[in-house]
Design a protein around this motif. Structure first.
Motif, PDB file in Angstrom:
ATOM      1  N   ASP A 257       0.815  -1.227   0.000  1.00 57.03           N
ATOM      2  CA  ASP A 257       0.000   0.000   0.000  1.00 57.03           C
ATOM      3  C   ASP A 257       0.844   1.270   0.000  1.00 57.03           C
ATOM      4  O   ASP A 257       0.484   2.272   0.634  1.00 57.03           O
ATOM      5  CB  ASP A 257      -0.972   0.008   1.185  1.00 57.03           C
ATOM      6  N   LEU A 258       1.955   1.258  -0.704  1.00 58.26           N
ATOM      7  CA  LEU A 258       2.725   2.471  -0.971  1.00 58.26           C
ATOM      8  C   LEU A 258       2.109   3.132  -2.202  1.00 58.26           C
ATOM      9  O   LEU A 258       1.994   2.510  -3.257  1.00 58.26           O
ATOM     10  CB  LEU A 258       4.191   2.111  -1.224  1.00 58.26           C
ATOM     11  N   ARG A 259       1.699   4.391  -2.076  1.00 57.98           N
ATOM     12  CA  ARG A 259       1.013   5.073  -3.183  1.00 57.98           C
ATOM     13  C   ARG A 259       1.613   6.462  -3.379  1.00 57.98           C
ATOM     14  O   ARG A 259       2.005   7.123  -2.408  1.00 57.98           O
ATOM     15  CB  ARG A 259      -0.484   5.223  -2.900  1.00 57.98           C
ATOM     16  N   ILE A 260       1.640   6.914  -4.643  1.00 58.80           N
ATOM     17  CA  ILE A 260       2.169   8.247  -4.950  1.00 58.80           C
ATOM     18  C   ILE A 260       1.211   8.956  -5.895  1.00 58.80           C
ATOM     19  O   ILE A 260       0.415   8.326  -6.598  1.00 58.80           O
ATOM     20  CB  ILE A 260       3.578   8.182  -5.570  1.00 58.80           C
ATOM     21  N   ALA A 261       1.292  10.288  -5.909  1.00 59.74           N
ATOM     22  CA  ALA A 261       0.481  11.105  -6.816  1.00 59.74           C
ATOM     23  C   ALA A 261       1.210  12.407  -7.075  1.00 59.74           C
ATOM     24  O   ALA A 261       1.908  12.924  -6.196  1.00 59.74           O
ATOM     25  CB  ALA A 261      -0.901  11.372  -6.231  1.00 59.74           C
ATOM     26  N   GLU A 262       1.023  12.958  -8.279  1.00 55.73           N
ATOM     27  CA  GLU A 262       1.654  14.226  -8.639  1.00 55.73           C
ATOM     28  C   GLU A 262       0.795  15.385  -8.155  1.00 55.73           C
ATOM     29  O   GLU A 262      -0.408  15.442  -8.422  1.00 55.73           O
ATOM     30  CB  GLU A 262       1.839  14.312 -10.150  1.00 55.73           C
ATOM     31  N   LEU A 263       1.415  16.318  -7.435  1.00 57.74           N
ATOM     32  CA  LEU A 263       0.738  17.508  -6.966  1.00 57.74           C
ATOM     33  C   LEU A 263       0.840  18.620  -8.017  1.00 57.74           C
ATOM     34  O   LEU A 263       1.681  18.547  -8.920  1.00 57.74           O
ATOM     35  CB  LEU A 263       1.346  17.967  -5.644  1.00 57.74           C
ATOM     36  N   PRO A 264      -0.004  19.652  -7.942  1.00 59.30           N
ATOM     37  CA  PRO A 264      -0.017  20.697  -8.981  1.00 59.30           C
ATOM     38  C   PRO A 264       1.334  21.360  -9.214  1.00 59.30           C
ATOM     39  O   PRO A 264       1.652  21.762 -10.332  1.00 59.30           O
ATOM     40  CB  PRO A 264      -1.055  21.699  -8.461  1.00 59.30           C
ATOM     41  N   GLY A 265       2.152  21.470  -8.179  1.00 61.47           N
ATOM     42  CA  GLY A 265       3.459  22.101  -8.333  1.00 61.47           C
ATOM     43  C   GLY A 265       4.551  21.167  -8.813  1.00 61.47           C
ATOM     44  O   GLY A 265       5.710  21.574  -8.919  1.00 61.47           O
ATOM     45  N   GLY A 266       4.196  19.917  -9.096  1.00 60.24           N
ATOM     46  CA  GLY A 266       5.169  18.944  -9.560  1.00 60.24           C
ATOM     47  C   GLY A 266       5.752  18.070  -8.463  1.00 60.24           C
ATOM     48  O   GLY A 266       6.458  17.091  -8.746  1.00 60.24           O
TER      49      GLY A 266
ATOM     50  N   VAL B 269       3.357  11.192  -1.177  1.00 59.85           N
ATOM     51  CA  VAL B 269       3.743   9.811  -0.906  1.00 59.85           C
ATOM     52  C   VAL B 269       2.970   9.313   0.314  1.00 59.85           C
ATOM     53  O   VAL B 269       3.072   9.883   1.403  1.00 59.85           O
ATOM     54  CB  VAL B 269       5.258   9.696  -0.630  1.00 59.85           C
ATOM     55  N   PHE B 270       2.182   8.264   0.105  1.00 61.35           N
ATOM     56  CA  PHE B 270       1.459   7.625   1.203  1.00 61.35           C
ATOM     57  C   PHE B 270       2.098   6.270   1.470  1.00 61.35           C
ATOM     58  O   PHE B 270       2.335   5.493   0.544  1.00 61.35           O
ATOM     59  CB  PHE B 270      -0.028   7.462   0.864  1.00 61.35           C
ATOM     60  N   THR B 271       2.401   6.013   2.729  1.00 58.60           N
ATOM     61  CA  THR B 271       3.120   4.806   3.113  1.00 58.60           C
ATOM     62  C   THR B 271       2.242   3.942   4.007  1.00 58.60           C
ATOM     63  O   THR B 271       1.175   4.368   4.457  1.00 58.60           O
ATOM     64  CB  THR B 271       4.419   5.166   3.859  1.00 58.60           C
ATOM     65  N   ARG B 272       2.712   2.715   4.290  1.00 60.34           N
ATOM     66  CA  ARG B 272       1.997   1.874   5.259  1.00 60.34           C
ATOM     67  C   ARG B 272       2.981   0.944   5.960  1.00 60.34           C
ATOM     68  O   ARG B 272       3.074  -0.239   5.641  1.00 60.34           O
ATOM     69  CB  ARG B 272       0.880   1.064   4.601  1.00 60.34           C
ATOM     70  N   PRO B 273       3.745   1.503   6.906  1.00 62.45           N
ATOM     71  CA  PRO B 273       4.677   0.650   7.641  1.00 62.45           C
ATOM     72  C   PRO B 273       3.944  -0.332   8.553  1.00 62.45           C
ATOM     73  O   PRO B 273       2.832  -0.075   9.012  1.00 62.45           O
ATOM     74  CB  PRO B 273       5.493   1.654   8.463  1.00 62.45           C
TER      75      PRO B 273
ATOM     76  N   ALA C  76      -5.133  -2.726  17.164  1.00 67.14           N
ATOM     77  CA  ALA C  76      -5.671  -4.034  16.786  1.00 67.14           C
ATOM     78  C   ALA C  76      -6.178  -4.056  15.345  1.00 67.14           C
ATOM     79  O   ALA C  76      -6.452  -5.141  14.810  1.00 67.14           O
ATOM     80  CB  ALA C  76      -6.798  -4.431  17.739  1.00 67.14           C
ATOM     81  N   GLU C  77      -6.305  -2.874  14.717  1.00 69.53           N
ATOM     82  CA  GLU C  77      -6.838  -2.785  13.356  1.00 69.53           C
ATOM     83  C   GLU C  77      -5.784  -2.198  12.434  1.00 69.53           C
ATOM     84  O   GLU C  77      -4.714  -1.771  12.869  1.00 69.53           O
ATOM     85  CB  GLU C  77      -8.126  -1.960  13.355  1.00 69.53           C
ATOM     86  N   TRP C  78      -6.072  -2.186  11.159  1.00 66.64           N
ATOM     87  CA  TRP C  78      -5.083  -1.691  10.204  1.00 66.64           C
ATOM     88  C   TRP C  78      -5.783  -1.148   8.966  1.00 66.64           C
ATOM     89  O   TRP C  78      -6.985  -1.326   8.777  1.00 66.64           O
ATOM     90  CB  TRP C  78      -4.104  -2.804   9.823  1.00 66.64           C
ATOM     91  N   GLY C  79      -5.007  -0.469   8.128  1.00 68.58           N
ATOM     92  CA  GLY C  79      -5.578   0.074   6.897  1.00 68.58           C
ATOM     93  C   GLY C  79      -4.481   0.573   5.981  1.00 68.58           C
ATOM     94  O   GLY C  79      -3.285   0.529   6.308  1.00 68.58           O
ATOM     95  N   GLY C  80      -4.893   1.041   4.813  1.00 70.46           N
ATOM     96  CA  GLY C  80      -3.934   1.547   3.852  1.00 70.46           C
ATOM     97  C   GLY C  80      -4.622   2.351   2.769  1.00 70.46           C
ATOM     98  O   GLY C  80      -5.850   2.287   2.602  1.00 70.46           O
ATOM     99  N   ALA C  81      -3.827   3.114   2.036  1.00 69.88           N
ATOM    100  CA  ALA C  81      -4.325   3.858   0.880  1.00 69.88           C
ATOM    101  C   ALA C  81      -4.270   2.959  -0.345  1.00 69.88           C
ATOM    102  O   ALA C  81      -3.302   2.227  -0.540  1.00 69.88           O
ATOM    103  CB  ALA C  81      -3.479   5.104   0.653  1.00 69.88           C
TER     104      ALA C  81
END
Length: 315
Positions: free
Chosen positions: A148-157, A161-165, A204-209
Motif C-alpha cells: 500500500d505504498l502510493r504516490i500522486a503528482e501535486l499541482p506544483g510537480g 507519498v502515502f506509506t503503510r509501515p 488491533a486494526e489496520w488500513g492503507g491507501a
C-alpha cells in the motif's frame, strides 16, 4: 484549510455510522474475465485510458494459490474483459496506477522468500513507469514488508507519498504521509521516515491507501481500506475514504463507502475472507456519481455505483 476530525474511529464505529445512513449504493455488477484459464481475477484497478484504449489491470491467480500475476484487460462488446493482446505480464499482486508527467506509473506487490525465515514470504511494493505498457520499467522498490505504498503528482510537480509501515512503527499497518520534490527524490529513507497520520487506527486494526485523487480544491482524496479481525479470526475489510491537505498533512475522519453486503453474492478464496472488499479504484463521473471497482473475498471482481464520495471534500 480546516477539516473536522474526531477521535479514532474503529471498524465497529465506522460500520455503525455507515449502516445508520440511507442506503446509497446501487447497480452491483460482477466483472467477467476471459482468457485466464479458469483462474480468479480480483483486486482490480479502475479502468484507465492509454494509447486510445481503455484498460483495466487485475490480479490473476488460482483459487488454491497466492502465486499471482498482474495482467491487462480490455472490455469486449459483451461487457466481458479479455486479455489485451501482446501486453506484458508482471509477477506481482494488487495492481495500482497513476500518471505523473505524462507517464503511466504502475505498481504492484512483489512477494519473495524471507532472507532469515525458512519457508516464509516477504513482500514489497515495486513501481514501474513508461509512456506505453511495453515501455514500463522498474524505477523504485519500496521497503521490505510494506504494501500500500502510493504516490500522486501535486499541482506544483511535487510527489505526494502515502506509506503503510508495519511492525515497530505501524503495528498491523498504519498510513504515513510525506512529500518528495520529484520522482528522483523518492527514496527508501523518505518512505521509512514519513510521519504517521494521527489518530486513524487502533493498534488491533489496520488500513492503507489504495488510490489517490487530486481534488479541485487541492486536497487529496484518499480511497483506502480499513480492516480488522473478529473473535473467530476472520478478516473484515471495508472500503473507506478521507481527505488530506498536502501542504500540512491535516486530514479528515475516515468514512466507509460500501460493505460486502452491497455487492452480489459470490465465492471466497477461504472462509475467513468472505467479508473482504478491497478498494481497487474509483471512477468519478460528471453526473455526481462514482463507480467503485473492488476485489471481493479474494476471489472475484465487482463494480458498484454510488454518490461520488469525494464531492463533500471539494465543497
Amino acid at each position: 484549510m480546516t477539516m473536522n476530525r474526531s477521535t479514532i474511529k474503529t471498524c465497529e464505529i465506522l460500520l455503525r455510522e455507515y449502516q445508520n445512513k440511507p442506503r446509497a449504493v446501487n447497480n452491483p455488477v460482477k466483472l467477467s474475465f476471459t482468457g485466464v484459464g479458469g483462474k480468479d481475477v480480483y483486486n482490480i484497478t479502475a479502468p484507465f485510458t492509454l494509447g486510445g484504449k481503455t484498460i483495466l489491470a487485475g490480479r490473476v491467480e488460482s483459487r488454491d494459490s497466492e502465486r499471482s500475476e498482474i495482467r491487462f484487460f480490455t472490455e469486449r462488446p459483451d461487457s466481458s474483459w479479455a486479455p489485451l493482446s501482446g501486453a506484458p505480464v508482471f509477477t506481482l499482486q494488487d495492481p495500482f496506477f497513476t500518471f505523473i508527467q505524462g507517464e503511466l506509473i504502475l505498481g504492484g506487490v512483489e512477494v519473495f522468500p524471507h532472507p532469515h525465515k525458512a519457508d516464509a514470504p516477504l513482500w514489497r511494493t515495486v513501481l514501474y513507469k513508461g509512456k506505453t505498457l511495453h515501455e514500463l520499467t522498474p524505477f523504485f522498490t519500496g521497503p521490505d514488508a510494506m504494501k500500500d505504498l502510493r504516490i500522486a503528482e501535486l499541482p506544483g510537480g511535487e510527489i505526494a507519498v502515502f506509506t503503510r509501515p508495519q511492525g515497530a512503527k505501524g503495528g498491523r499497518g498504519k498510513i504515513g504521509y510525506a512529500v518528495a520534490s520529484s520522482l528522483r527524490d523518492l527514496t527508501i529513507e523518505l518512505v521509512n521516515e514519513a510521519p504517521l497520520l494521527a489518530d486513524q487506527f487502533i493498534d488491533a486494526e489496520w488500513g492503507g491507501a489504495n488510490e489517490l485523487h487530486l481534488l479541485k480544491n487541492g486536497r487529496i482524496g484518499v480511497l483506502g481500506h480499513v480492516a480488522c479481525f473478529d473473535d473467530a479470526g476472520d478478516r473484515h475489510y471495508y472500503p473507506m475514504v478521507f481527505a488530506l491537505d498536502p501542504a500540512t498533512g491535516e486530514h479528515s475522519d475516515m468514512a466507509l463507502i460500501a460493505v460486502r453486503a452491497d455487492f452480489l453474492p459470490g465465492e471466497a478464496k477461504r472462509p475467513d475472507l468472505a467479508d473482504v472488499v478491497f478498494s481497487g479504484g474509483l471512477m468519478r463521473k460528471p453526473d455526481g456519481t462514482a463507480d467503485l471497482y473492488a476485489g471481493i473475498s479474494d476471489a472475484e471482481a465487482q463494480r458498484i455505483t454510488m454518490p461520488d464520495p469525494f464531492l463533500r471534500f471539494e465543497s
